[in-house]
Design an enzyme around this catalytic site. Structure first.
Site: not given
Length: 291
Positions: A11, A157, A132, A109
């Site tokens: 990833g 993000w 999630y 977050d």
């Protein structure tokens, strides 16, 4: 030589960690869902498989980069999301404690509701509004319950080497004169390179606990898109839309926090390490892309 086991090694963050540690006196045990060159297959949702892998490889550190990060899909795939985002960290934490290894877990977050008016610190009460976020919070709780020595890093993000918002915007710019992007969700775009640096900084220490780990500064998704296009020399127009308008255009979309700016409070209080400003980190990242 220190041995570090990384899950989700293919990833964005897993790749950044390997590059960050390049040249260091570290041996990586790279794992992912499928086997590949230099990569061992590991299903983190299988506690026996995790215990066996850790017993055989004897890592001193486990870094969990694996997650079900498709926010919309998590809404309809609760069991799968829970297994990967909660049971997986639980299994790794159990194995870490048994091996006497440090556990580094990456969270999000999205554990916060997103109705705040100031950046969230590590001491604010989580209250996720999506599947999630809920499953990631359960993962955090399992790490706290089962790992003896842990770092939980909440980031946001994230972009790096792989599928991400930056590359999506650049791809859309190739075929669209304008794009519609949400402008009422606030956060801090974070480079996987910067997060890998923070992990490398904390990993040798005993400064355990929960840390917020985002690039400094904040913006919204629409302004983030404009910053990307500006750096890429694209003339694509960004239409600022509300989350409500976006949800009408994409009815399957999950609830997302409107305000998810994180304050790296614990990092600031307990160390000299600082993450880069999001715009500076984006500058560095854009230079690595071919567009």
């Amino acid at each position: 030589m220190k041995k570090i086991l990384v899950t989700g090694c293919n990833g964005q963050l897993g790749r950044a960690i390997r590059k960050e540690y390049a040249g260091s006196d570290v041996e990586f045990v790279n794992t992912d869902v499928t086997e590949g060159e230099g990569v061992k297959a590991l299903d983190i949702t299988d506690v026996d498989a995790v215990l066996k892998m850790v017993e055989e490889t004897k890592p001193e550190v486990i870094i969990n980069c694996a997650a079900h990060t498709n926010v919309d899909a998590c809404e309809t795939q609760w069991d799968l999301a829970y297994k990967i985002n909660a049971i997986g960290p639980r299994n790794l934490s159990i194995a870490a404690s048994k091996a006497g290894a440090k556990m580094i877990h990456v969270s999000t977050d999205y554990v916060f509701e997103g109705n705040g008016t100031r950046p969230y610190t590590e001491f604010d009460e989580p209250n996720p509004v999506s599947a999630y976020g809920k499953t990631k919070l359960e993962g955090e709780n399992f790490v706290k319950a089962f790992a003896d020595k842990y770092f939980i890093l909440r980031t946001a993000w994230l972009y790096g080497e792989g599928k991400n918002f930056v590359k999506t915007m650049l791809r859309l710019a190739e075929t669209h004169d304008e794009v519609s992007v949400v402008s009422d969700q606030l956060g801090s775009p974070t480079s996987a390179v910067e997060l890998a640096k923070m992990i490398h900084y904390l990993e040798p220490t005993e400064n355990y606990g929960v840390f917020h780990a985002t690039c400094e500064g904040d913006t919204n998704w629409a302004e983030f898109a404009e910053a990307i296009f500006k750096r890429a020399g694209k003339n694509t127009k960004v239409n600022h839309v509300t989350s409500e308008q976006y949800a009408k255009m994409n009815p399957a979309s999950a609830n997302r926090p409107a305000y998810s700016i994180l304050d790296n409070y614990m990092l600031r209080l307990t160390s000299d390490f600082r993450m880069a400003d999001w715009q500076d980190a984006l500058d560095v990242y854009m230079k690595t892309l071919d567009f």
